[in-house]
Design a protein around this motif. Sequence first.
Motif, PDB file in Angstrom:
ATOM      1  N   SER A 327       0.896  -1.900   2.693  1.00  0.00           N
ATOM      2  CA  SER A 327      -0.288  -1.647   1.762  1.00  0.00           C
ATOM      3  C   SER A 327      -0.447  -2.742   0.874  1.00  0.00           C
ATOM      4  O   SER A 327       0.659  -3.534   0.444  1.00  0.00           O
ATOM      5  CB  SER A 327      -0.462  -0.412   0.987  1.00  0.00           C
ATOM      6  N   VAL A 328      -1.621  -3.167   0.380  1.00  0.00           N
ATOM      7  CA  VAL A 328      -1.802  -3.872  -0.505  1.00  0.00           C
ATOM      8  C   VAL A 328      -2.706  -3.461  -1.952  1.00  0.00           C
ATOM      9  O   VAL A 328      -3.280  -2.279  -1.757  1.00  0.00           O
ATOM     10  CB  VAL A 328      -2.518  -5.350  -0.084  1.00  0.00           C
ATOM     11  N   GLU A 329      -2.764  -4.155  -3.089  1.00  0.00           N
ATOM     12  CA  GLU A 329      -3.530  -3.986  -4.452  1.00  0.00           C
ATOM     13  C   GLU A 329      -4.594  -4.641  -4.375  1.00  0.00           C
ATOM     14  O   GLU A 329      -4.715  -5.873  -4.341  1.00  0.00           O
ATOM     15  CB  GLU A 329      -2.612  -4.094  -5.332  1.00  0.00           C
ATOM     16  N   VAL A 330      -5.933  -3.823  -4.570  1.00  0.00           N
ATOM     17  CA  VAL A 330      -7.046  -4.638  -4.687  1.00  0.00           C
ATOM     18  C   VAL A 330      -7.747  -4.681  -5.918  1.00  0.00           C
ATOM     19  O   VAL A 330      -7.774  -3.215  -6.439  1.00  0.00           O
ATOM     20  CB  VAL A 330      -7.939  -4.067  -3.462  1.00  0.00           C
ATOM     21  N   VAL A 341     -12.580  -6.254 -15.141  1.00  0.00           N
ATOM     22  CA  VAL A 341     -11.682  -6.067 -14.113  1.00  0.00           C
ATOM     23  C   VAL A 341     -11.695  -4.522 -13.791  1.00  0.00           C
ATOM     24  O   VAL A 341     -11.411  -3.852 -14.673  1.00  0.00           O
ATOM     25  CB  VAL A 341     -10.242  -6.659 -14.018  1.00  0.00           C
ATOM     26  N   SER A 342     -11.878  -4.167 -12.492  1.00  0.00           N
ATOM     27  CA  SER A 342     -11.538  -2.771 -11.996  1.00  0.00           C
ATOM     28  C   SER A 342     -10.282  -2.504 -12.181  1.00  0.00           C
ATOM     29  O   SER A 342      -9.209  -3.070 -12.024  1.00  0.00           O
ATOM     30  CB  SER A 342     -12.214  -2.525 -10.819  1.00  0.00           C
ATOM     31  N   SER A 343      -9.929  -0.948 -12.100  1.00  0.00           N
ATOM     32  CA  SER A 343      -8.589  -0.630 -12.027  1.00  0.00           C
ATOM     33  C   SER A 343      -8.279  -0.616 -10.420  1.00  0.00           C
ATOM     34  O   SER A 343      -9.271  -0.829  -9.613  1.00  0.00           O
ATOM     35  CB  SER A 343      -8.742   1.083 -12.092  1.00  0.00           C
ATOM     36  N   PRO A 344      -6.896  -0.997 -10.315  1.00  0.00           N
ATOM     37  CA  PRO A 344      -6.509  -1.393  -8.886  1.00  0.00           C
ATOM     38  C   PRO A 344      -6.487  -0.300  -8.098  1.00  0.00           C
ATOM     39  O   PRO A 344      -6.287   0.750  -8.411  1.00  0.00           O
ATOM     40  CB  PRO A 344      -5.143  -1.938  -8.922  1.00  0.00           C
ATOM     41  N   ILE A 345      -6.769  -0.516  -6.591  1.00  0.00           N
ATOM     42  CA  ILE A 345      -6.759   0.610  -5.619  1.00  0.00           C
ATOM     43  C   ILE A 345      -5.881   0.112  -4.655  1.00  0.00           C
ATOM     44  O   ILE A 345      -5.573  -1.072  -4.201  1.00  0.00           O
ATOM     45  CB  ILE A 345      -8.177   0.897  -5.033  1.00  0.00           C
ATOM     46  N   LYS A 346      -5.164   1.292  -3.893  1.00  0.00           N
ATOM     47  CA  LYS A 346      -4.039   0.764  -2.994  1.00  0.00           C
ATOM     48  C   LYS A 346      -4.926   0.765  -1.507  1.00  0.00           C
ATOM     49  O   LYS A 346      -5.374   1.819  -1.295  1.00  0.00           O
ATOM     50  CB  LYS A 346      -2.915   1.840  -2.887  1.00  0.00           C
ATOM     51  N   ARG A 384       0.218  -8.053  -3.719  1.00  0.00           N
ATOM     52  CA  ARG A 384       1.215  -7.285  -3.002  1.00  0.00           C
ATOM     53  C   ARG A 384       1.278  -6.399  -3.991  1.00  0.00           C
ATOM     54  O   ARG A 384       1.347  -6.392  -5.507  1.00  0.00           O
ATOM     55  CB  ARG A 384       2.448  -8.008  -2.778  1.00  0.00           C
ATOM     56  N   LEU A 385       1.897  -5.167  -3.711  1.00  0.00           N
ATOM     57  CA  LEU A 385       2.392  -3.992  -4.443  1.00  0.00           C
ATOM     58  C   LEU A 385       3.359  -4.361  -5.278  1.00  0.00           C
ATOM     59  O   LEU A 385       3.623  -3.792  -6.461  1.00  0.00           O
ATOM     60  CB  LEU A 385       2.548  -2.772  -3.636  1.00  0.00           C
ATOM     61  N   SER A 386       4.356  -5.298  -4.710  1.00  0.00           N
ATOM     62  CA  SER A 386       5.596  -5.654  -5.688  1.00  0.00           C
ATOM     63  C   SER A 386       5.613  -7.381  -4.859  1.00  0.00           C
ATOM     64  O   SER A 386       5.242  -7.694  -3.894  1.00  0.00           O
ATOM     65  CB  SER A 386       6.974  -4.961  -5.261  1.00  0.00           C
TER      66      SER A 386
END
Length: 457
Positions: A327-330, A341-346, A384-386
């Motif tokens: 998964s990634v963060e968008v 800037v929006s809150s991140p979504i997975k 990336r999430l990390s």
Amino acid sequence: LQTKFESSLNQGLQGVYKSVACVNLTQVGSVKDKPKGMISSVVSKQQGWGREAVTAEDLNAAWKLPNVGGLAGVRLFLFVKKDLVAEIQDIRISSKFTGVGGVGYNKGGVGVSLRIKNVGLCFVASHFAAHQDQVLERNADYSTVSGALELGKKGIELSSQFHYVFWMGDLNYRQNQLKEQVENSVATCDYQSLFEFDQLIQEKSAGRVFYGYHEPEITFAPTYKYEFGTDTFSDKKKRVPSWCDRVLFKSFPGLDIGVKSYGSVMSVRSSDHKPVFCFFDIPHPILPSQDISPSIPTESVVLADVVISELAINLVNTVGTIISDKSVEVTFHLPHIHGFVSSPIKVPLNESYSSPELKFRTRVFWDSINNSWEFTHLIISVSRLSGILGNVTDRKIGDTVVSITEILSKEVGFQNTSIFSAQLIKNGLPAGNCQGKISIDTRSVSNQLYPQYSQQI
């Protein structure tokens, strides 16, 4: 030489009827030797060379020089019309060396960015690796500079956050032909026969450099290498005549840039290069924000509810991109709203119809005279999430830009849904694809104007 340079530049500025002018000077060779740069006979030997050669007062009383960016071998002068100075915001300067070991002073790039009435402009000047066979090094210089310049929104790809980007300089791409073959074509002004052998055109066509950028048609002779004081190609070192000096540009979707002229100045003979110039005519969209001018009718500012859904992210196998991530963060950014800037979504990789919806409200501008929407864009940022091996500074995968305006109905008070697909860009090169669905609704808010700008979006 200084007088000649100022006179030529002043004539150029006199002919510019719009707002902004940018001048790049590149120092070639050593100042202590005979003059090898555009202004090398008037520059100092210190790192601050070039500042003495160009001042707005010497050039044109209607222009102001708000800032100068540079590294040791490259200078970028930004001029604006004095009556526009009050409209300028967020001027930023950044530079990156790409010489020997990444610190060599004579190669690299410098950028200057600013906002004019919330329209983002970016100018980059660079000097890439020299010599005929250094194509990969030049490509790497481009990618390094594109990814390293810290301009505008932190962490957003250079070419994905400004409405207009202009890139110029001694890019050093050469002709893959014999010297005699190039000279024969130049003698008959058959420039088109040289295009297929031009390294920049070849590399750009292959997607290895300046992805998404455009260059005006070249209708002038190669700009390198000349005998000093002449218009004759040099026989020293048998350098192949080439278009080393170039201007490229890029804009957000739907914002078409008009090229007024693109040429070289053969009368400048103080260098083994001939300087190039390019004049552009760019549309200036009216972007509603907290800085709306009082002259804009408030009834033209409309609130729109935006819903992003069914996102699918697909990555390409590029250097530094891990395609095994699940998964990634968008996040989403609005370039005309500073700081939004929006809150991140997975978002799961390579899967659609499974990402959560993101909803937000933004302001769009309705042109009641032409019955059309002014352009509004959305920046999509994927990370990336990390980070790699815990390196949180290396999370970035890429960014892209989508036009909200092209999805809107021709009238206020409707809901529109559209599928989009856009290329993710990292360090100036493709990094993957982002696609999804955007729904824009002006029905429930079509009569809610935004004169007080009190609602946080």
